[in-house]
Design a protein around this motif. Structure first.
Motif, PDB file in Angstrom:
ATOM      1  N   GLN A  13       0.825  -1.203   0.000  1.00 28.04           N
ATOM      2  CA  GLN A  13       0.000   0.000   0.000  1.00 28.04           C
ATOM      3  C   GLN A  13       0.864   1.260   0.000  1.00 28.04           C
ATOM      4  O   GLN A  13       0.550   2.241  -0.680  1.00 28.04           O
ATOM      5  CB  GLN A  13      -0.954  -0.010   1.193  1.00 28.04           C
ATOM      6  N   MET A  14       1.957   1.242   0.742  1.00 22.44           N
ATOM      7  CA  MET A  14       2.865   2.381   0.784  1.00 22.44           C
ATOM      8  C   MET A  14       3.460   2.644  -0.602  1.00 22.44           C
ATOM      9  O   MET A  14       3.490   3.784  -1.080  1.00 22.44           O
ATOM     10  CB  MET A  14       3.980   2.157   1.803  1.00 22.44           C
ATOM     11  N   VAL A  15       3.922   1.598  -1.260  1.00 26.72           N
ATOM     12  CA  VAL A  15       4.523   1.734  -2.586  1.00 26.72           C
ATOM     13  C   VAL A  15       3.486   2.242  -3.586  1.00 26.72           C
ATOM     14  O   VAL A  15       3.786   3.104  -4.422  1.00 26.72           O
ATOM     15  CB  VAL A  15       5.150   0.397  -3.048  1.00 26.72           C
ATOM     16  N   LEU A  16       2.286   1.728  -3.498  1.00 23.16           N
ATOM     17  CA  LEU A  16       1.225   2.183  -4.399  1.00 23.16           C
ATOM     18  C   LEU A  16       0.902   3.666  -4.173  1.00 23.16           C
ATOM     19  O   LEU A  16       0.759   4.426  -5.130  1.00 23.16           O
ATOM     20  CB  LEU A  16      -0.040   1.334  -4.213  1.00 23.16           C
ATOM     21  N   LYS A  17       0.820   4.059  -2.928  1.00 26.01           N
ATOM     22  CA  LYS A  17       0.511   5.464  -2.612  1.00 26.01           C
ATOM     23  C   LYS A  17       1.625   6.393  -3.090  1.00 26.01           C
ATOM     24  O   LYS A  17       1.346   7.450  -3.670  1.00 26.01           O
ATOM     25  CB  LYS A  17       0.281   5.641  -1.106  1.00 26.01           C
ATOM     26  N   GLU A  18       2.863   6.006  -2.847  1.00 28.70           N
ATOM     27  CA  GLU A  18       3.991   6.831  -3.299  1.00 28.70           C
ATOM     28  C   GLU A  18       4.018   6.937  -4.822  1.00 28.70           C
ATOM     29  O   GLU A  18       4.241   8.020  -5.366  1.00 28.70           O
ATOM     30  CB  GLU A  18       5.314   6.261  -2.777  1.00 28.70           C
ATOM     31  N   SER A  19       3.788   5.837  -5.502  1.00 24.20           N
ATOM     32  CA  SER A  19       3.766   5.847  -6.966  1.00 24.20           C
ATOM     33  C   SER A  19       2.603   6.683  -7.479  1.00 24.20           C
ATOM     34  O   SER A  19       2.738   7.448  -8.442  1.00 24.20           O
ATOM     35  CB  SER A  19       3.665   4.417  -7.503  1.00 24.20           C
ATOM     36  N   PHE A  20       1.480   6.553  -6.827  1.00 23.20           N
ATOM     37  CA  PHE A  20       0.292   7.312  -7.212  1.00 23.20           C
ATOM     38  C   PHE A  20       0.526   8.814  -7.045  1.00 23.20           C
ATOM     39  O   PHE A  20       0.185   9.608  -7.923  1.00 23.20           O
ATOM     40  CB  PHE A  20      -0.895   6.834  -6.379  1.00 23.20           C
ATOM     41  N   LEU A  21       1.128   9.204  -5.932  1.00 23.57           N
ATOM     42  CA  LEU A  21       1.433  10.618  -5.709  1.00 23.57           C
ATOM     43  C   LEU A  21       2.383  11.145  -6.780  1.00 23.57           C
ATOM     44  O   LEU A  21       2.225  12.271  -7.263  1.00 23.57           O
ATOM     45  CB  LEU A  21       2.038  10.838  -4.321  1.00 23.57           C
ATOM     46  N   GLN A  55      -8.001   3.520  -9.455  1.00 24.71           N
ATOM     47  CA  GLN A  55      -7.211   4.660  -9.002  1.00 24.71           C
ATOM     48  C   GLN A  55      -8.050   5.662  -8.202  1.00 24.71           C
ATOM     49  O   GLN A  55      -7.546   6.333  -7.302  1.00 24.71           O
ATOM     50  CB  GLN A  55      -6.478   5.343 -10.172  1.00 24.71           C
ATOM     51  N   TYR A  56      -9.326   5.751  -8.504  1.00 24.94           N
ATOM     52  CA  TYR A  56     -10.218   6.652  -7.767  1.00 24.94           C
ATOM     53  C   TYR A  56     -10.437   6.148  -6.337  1.00 24.94           C
ATOM     54  O   TYR A  56     -10.520   6.935  -5.393  1.00 24.94           O
ATOM     55  CB  TYR A  56     -11.557   6.814  -8.500  1.00 24.94           C
ATOM     56  N   ASP A  57     -10.521   4.836  -6.207  1.00 28.88           N
ATOM     57  CA  ASP A  57     -10.654   4.227  -4.886  1.00 28.88           C
ATOM     58  C   ASP A  57      -9.388   4.469  -4.056  1.00 28.88           C
ATOM     59  O   ASP A  57      -9.464   4.794  -2.872  1.00 28.88           O
ATOM     60  CB  ASP A  57     -10.925   2.728  -5.025  1.00 28.88           C
ATOM     61  N   LEU A  58      -8.238   4.341  -4.680  1.00 28.31           N
ATOM     62  CA  LEU A  58      -6.964   4.604  -4.005  1.00 28.31           C
ATOM     63  C   LEU A  58      -6.928   6.054  -3.514  1.00 28.31           C
ATOM     64  O   LEU A  58      -6.598   6.317  -2.357  1.00 28.31           O
ATOM     65  CB  LEU A  58      -5.788   4.325  -4.939  1.00 28.31           C
ATOM     66  N   LEU A  59      -7.300   6.990  -4.363  1.00 27.80           N
ATOM     67  CA  LEU A  59      -7.324   8.400  -3.971  1.00 27.80           C
ATOM     68  C   LEU A  59      -8.304   8.619  -2.823  1.00 27.80           C
ATOM     69  O   LEU A  59      -7.991   9.303  -1.843  1.00 27.80           O
ATOM     70  CB  LEU A  59      -7.701   9.285  -5.164  1.00 27.80           C
ATOM     71  N   SER A  60      -9.457   8.018  -2.929  1.00 28.80           N
ATOM     72  CA  SER A  60     -10.474   8.158  -1.881  1.00 28.80           C
ATOM     73  C   SER A  60      -9.967   7.636  -0.536  1.00 28.80           C
ATOM     74  O   SER A  60     -10.159   8.275   0.502  1.00 28.80           O
ATOM     75  CB  SER A  60     -11.739   7.402  -2.297  1.00 28.80           C
ATOM     76  N   LYS A  61      -9.288   6.500  -0.551  1.00 30.79           N
ATOM     77  CA  LYS A  61      -8.742   5.924   0.685  1.00 30.79           C
ATOM     78  C   LYS A  61      -7.655   6.837   1.276  1.00 30.79           C
ATOM     79  O   LYS A  61      -7.579   7.015   2.489  1.00 30.79           O
ATOM     80  CB  LYS A  61      -8.160   4.533   0.422  1.00 30.79           C
ATOM     81  N   MET A  62      -6.824   7.410   0.421  1.00 30.75           N
ATOM     82  CA  MET A  62      -5.784   8.326   0.892  1.00 30.75           C
ATOM     83  C   MET A  62      -6.418   9.560   1.535  1.00 30.75           C
ATOM     84  O   MET A  62      -5.984  10.015   2.597  1.00 30.75           O
ATOM     85  CB  MET A  62      -4.865   8.727  -0.265  1.00 30.75           C
ATOM     86  N   GLU A  63      -7.442  10.083   0.893  1.00 26.05           N
ATOM     87  CA  GLU A  63      -8.139  11.251   1.435  1.00 26.05           C
ATOM     88  C   GLU A  63      -8.793  10.921   2.779  1.00 26.05           C
ATOM     89  O   GLU A  63      -8.727  11.716   3.722  1.00 26.05           O
ATOM     90  CB  GLU A  63      -9.198  11.740   0.449  1.00 26.05           C
ATOM     91  N   ASP A 112      -8.225  15.331  -6.305  1.00 24.28           N
ATOM     92  CA  ASP A 112      -9.668  15.492  -6.430  1.00 24.28           C
ATOM     93  C   ASP A 112     -10.084  16.822  -5.805  1.00 24.28           C
ATOM     94  O   ASP A 112      -9.785  17.096  -4.643  1.00 24.28           O
ATOM     95  CB  ASP A 112     -10.335  14.315  -5.712  1.00 24.28           C
ATOM     96  N   ALA A 113     -10.789  17.648  -6.559  1.00 17.80           N
ATOM     97  CA  ALA A 113     -11.213  18.968  -6.060  1.00 17.80           C
ATOM     98  C   ALA A 113     -12.138  18.847  -4.851  1.00 17.80           C
ATOM     99  O   ALA A 113     -12.178  19.743  -4.004  1.00 17.80           O
ATOM    100  CB  ALA A 113     -11.899  19.748  -7.174  1.00 17.80           C
ATOM    101  N   SER A 114     -12.859  17.756  -4.733  1.00 19.18           N
ATOM    102  CA  SER A 114     -13.775  17.601  -3.604  1.00 19.18           C
ATOM    103  C   SER A 114     -13.021  17.392  -2.281  1.00 19.18           C
ATOM    104  O   SER A 114     -13.603  17.558  -1.206  1.00 19.18           O
ATOM    105  CB  SER A 114     -14.739  16.438  -3.848  1.00 19.18           C
ATOM    106  N   PHE A 115     -11.733  17.057  -2.353  1.00 19.96           N
ATOM    107  CA  PHE A 115     -10.953  16.880  -1.130  1.00 19.96           C
ATOM    108  C   PHE A 115     -10.895  18.171  -0.332  1.00 19.96           C
ATOM    109  O   PHE A 115     -11.030  18.158   0.888  1.00 19.96           O
ATOM    110  CB  PHE A 115      -9.535  16.389  -1.459  1.00 19.96           C
TER     111      PHE A 115
END
Length: 190
Positions: A13-21, A55-63, A112-115
């Motif tokens: 999860q850490m690697v995915l989040k870092e890559s996503f960022l 990818q939207y789910d990943l962003l949502s979880k990070m938020e 995401d602007a809604s964040f």
């Protein structure tokens, strides 16, 4: 064995989040594919899908994680005392420094602007719940006033992030609280 799995899951999860960022800093969310995210993170797509729907789910979880952390910090303090309000603001600024990459990307980048709206809602609710506005306003006016304070504070923080965090968390906390307090004092006299 379960401890190893937990570590592996956290690492993935850490690697995915870092890559996503990293990808979010380069392009819009709608342009990011799961395939390129997995390539950058060096994981299989099936591994990605075992953690997130897309990818939207990943962003949502990070938020959600950030909002949860903010709620934790804010709920531990009482806003009715001015010095404690400054301490809470300073803690939040320190949190932003510790989580610079994610905060900078989600608040100032291609997130995401809604964040931003979610962050504002959390802060507004905590301001009203903890009596920071006192008994000076009816419910309707308190909502407008808390919107003004929170949106101003968030945009000051965004500006601070965009300027490379050129002031300490303490300096920013004092500044944000001074802006809010001076506005409150001006309103009390009118």
């Amino acid at each position: 064995m379960p401890i190893k799995m937990d570590r592996r899951k956290k690492y993935t999860q850490m690697v995915l989040k870092e890559s996503f960022l990293k990808l979010l800093n380069e392009k819009q969310l709608s342009s990011i594919t799961v395939k390129e995210l997995c390539q950058l993170a060096d994981i299989n797509r099936s591994t990605f899908y075992s953690h997130y729907a897309d990818q939207y789910d990943l962003l949502s979880k990070m938020e959600e994680e950030i909002i949860e952390d903010m709620n934790k910090y804010l709920s531990e303090c009482n806003f009715t005392k001015e010095d404690e309000s400054e301490q809470v603001t300073e803690k939040l600024m320190e949190y932003i420094v510790k989580n610079k990459k994610v905060c900078q990307t989600l608040l100032c980048g291609n997130g995401d602007a809604s964040f931003l709206e979610k962050v504002m809602l959390v802060a507004k609710e905590n301001i009203k719940k903890n009596g920071f506005l006192g008994n000076h306003f009816n419910e309707d006016t308190a909502d407008y006033w808390s919107t003004f304070i929170v949106s101003g504070g968030i945009y000051v923080i965004k500006n601070w992030l965009e300027r490379g965090m050129d002031k300490t968390p303490r300096e920013m906390a004092l500044m944000i609280n001074a802006f809010a307090s001076s506005g409150m004092n001006m309103l009390k006299f009118h």
